[in-house]
Scaffold this motif. Sequence first.
Motif, PDB file in Angstrom:
ATOM      1  N   ASP A  74       0.824  -1.209   0.000  1.00 54.93           N
ATOM      2  CA  ASP A  74       0.000   0.000   0.000  1.00 54.93           C
ATOM      3  C   ASP A  74       0.864   1.267   0.000  1.00 54.93           C
ATOM      4  O   ASP A  74       0.530   2.256  -0.657  1.00 54.93           O
ATOM      5  CB  ASP A  74      -0.922   0.004   1.223  1.00 54.93           C
ATOM      6  N   ARG A  75       1.977   1.240   0.738  1.00 51.43           N
ATOM      7  CA  ARG A  75       2.863   2.400   0.748  1.00 51.43           C
ATOM      8  C   ARG A  75       3.476   2.624  -0.629  1.00 51.43           C
ATOM      9  O   ARG A  75       3.546   3.758  -1.116  1.00 51.43           O
ATOM     10  CB  ARG A  75       3.977   2.214   1.788  1.00 51.43           C
ATOM     11  N   LEU A  76       3.909   1.550  -1.262  1.00 56.09           N
ATOM     12  CA  LEU A  76       4.509   1.694  -2.591  1.00 56.09           C
ATOM     13  C   LEU A  76       3.475   2.184  -3.605  1.00 56.09           C
ATOM     14  O   LEU A  76       3.783   2.984  -4.480  1.00 56.09           O
ATOM     15  CB  LEU A  76       5.130   0.368  -3.022  1.00 56.09           C
ATOM     16  N   THR A  77       2.249   1.705  -3.475  1.00 55.36           N
ATOM     17  CA  THR A  77       1.176   2.197  -4.347  1.00 55.36           C
ATOM     18  C   THR A  77       0.965   3.691  -4.137  1.00 55.36           C
ATOM     19  O   THR A  77       0.775   4.453  -5.102  1.00 55.36           O
ATOM     20  CB  THR A  77      -0.132   1.429  -4.065  1.00 55.36           C
ATOM     21  N   SER A  78       1.019   4.132  -2.883  1.00 57.01           N
ATOM     22  CA  SER A  78       0.828   5.558  -2.592  1.00 57.01           C
ATOM     23  C   SER A  78       1.961   6.405  -3.175  1.00 57.01           C
ATOM     24  O   SER A  78       1.764   7.586  -3.472  1.00 57.01           O
ATOM     25  CB  SER A  78       0.722   5.785  -1.079  1.00 57.01           C
ATOM     26  N   PHE A  79       3.136   5.799  -3.350  1.00 59.24           N
ATOM     27  CA  PHE A  79       4.259   6.508  -3.964  1.00 59.24           C
ATOM     28  C   PHE A  79       4.188   6.467  -5.494  1.00 59.24           C
ATOM     29  O   PHE A  79       5.018   7.086  -6.163  1.00 59.24           O
ATOM     30  CB  PHE A  79       5.586   5.893  -3.527  1.00 59.24           C
ATOM     31  N   GLY A  80       3.226   5.703  -6.026  1.00 59.15           N
ATOM     32  CA  GLY A  80       3.074   5.624  -7.475  1.00 59.15           C
ATOM     33  C   GLY A  80       3.812   4.480  -8.120  1.00 59.15           C
ATOM     34  O   GLY A  80       4.125   4.538  -9.324  1.00 59.15           O
ATOM     35  N   TYR A  81       4.082   3.398  -7.360  1.00 56.00           N
ATOM     36  CA  TYR A  81       4.812   2.239  -7.884  1.00 56.00           C
ATOM     37  C   TYR A  81       3.905   1.011  -7.955  1.00 56.00           C
ATOM     38  O   TYR A  81       2.924   0.907  -7.216  1.00 56.00           O
ATOM     39  CB  TYR A  81       6.025   1.921  -7.000  1.00 56.00           C
TER      40      TYR A  81
END
Length: 413
Positions: A134-141
């Motif tokens: 979820d954190r990586l998704t929030s960074f756009g990855y």
Amino acid sequence: MEFNVVEICAGAGGQAHGLHKAGFQHSLAIELDDNACNTLEANYSDWKVARGDVADPAVWNPAHYREKVALLAGGVPCPPFTIAGKQLGANDERDLFAWAVEQVGVVRPRALLLENVRGLSMPRFAGYRQHVLDRLTSFGYVAEWRLLQASDFGVPQLRPRFVLVALQPEDAPYFNWPEPTGNAPTVGEALKSLMGVNSWAGLEDWVAKANKIAPTIVGGSKKHGGADLGPTRAKRAWAELGVDGLGVGNEAPGRLDTFEVGPKLTCEMVARLQGFPSQNEWRFTGKKTAMYRQIGNAFPPPVAEAVGRSILNALEHKGTPAARKQIEHEPVYKALKDANGFVKAEDLQNIGDQVLEIADVELRLSQLGRDFEIDITTKNGVTRYKLGEFKAFTGQDDHDRHATFLKNRARIS
């Protein structure tokens, strides 16, 4: 075009060597252990190696590398997740996985590569993994985990590694996990030339007995004793291969040497089982125990090379692009995270396509509670739950990790 990498927790260069062979160039390698730093500098004299706690701003500043590197990579400490340990996860002062993920938002590399032990793939850490995604998704990855077996890439060892790869959306469709390269040699086949360097008369019989790939090599830590080949169960497996796991040898057997169990492995032999090149190509520094720990804790270079090539292919947009779907690891975590307020356990039983027993929901809540604050309230006999803060160190100035790390600094490896 040059593809640069910053590597954190670089160790003695297993991942570094593999990534270098894949085509990456190191802008920086950061490592805590002085012996491992010496090894990196002995093999790549032109590299910039930063010594010390990777989370210490005085050691390096991630912001200096913002949008300047293709890859952020690392093999952060394994003890927080190892099956043989306490599996403290976010509560372990050595846990740097969550912190490493946060650096993606600072460095903004085109890709991320982190590897760890198989324990991180277990149900115990499903919520931790989901938080990372979820954190990586929030960074756009776009991110994905995969359990890779070292033996699938020519490494003569049972060494499963849990690997996380994340890429920016324009590159992610071109990423494919590496395909196995074929059967790995047996211990006997891999070590025959090294074991027979002193014309040992028992060589052929030993090669015939050492007819399987090796158990997982355990590097251990500074908290526990000297160099040996692992716990009791591992030593039994080594004995079946004709290897004495009660320590590491200084040299190969002499011509007329005989053994009750078998010879001990030298550091050079262990390095070969780990997938490192010969001593002429890769030199480890320090005394025997320090060398063994460096080797045993490494990411096998052939696996790192295979994953590195797959990442490089994606960055170069080679092959046919395909949509990648992120796998959900912990639906209870997701439901709590997305909820507006407190949630009853019964409301967590039906999530998407899953129907969970109340006992399973309670187990998952208990597991989540080890890595996250879980707020609990009871009213009129009904208990409700709310997901609170992530306990892991992600860079907080007031986190307990700092004091504990300083207290145990000499024993952390």
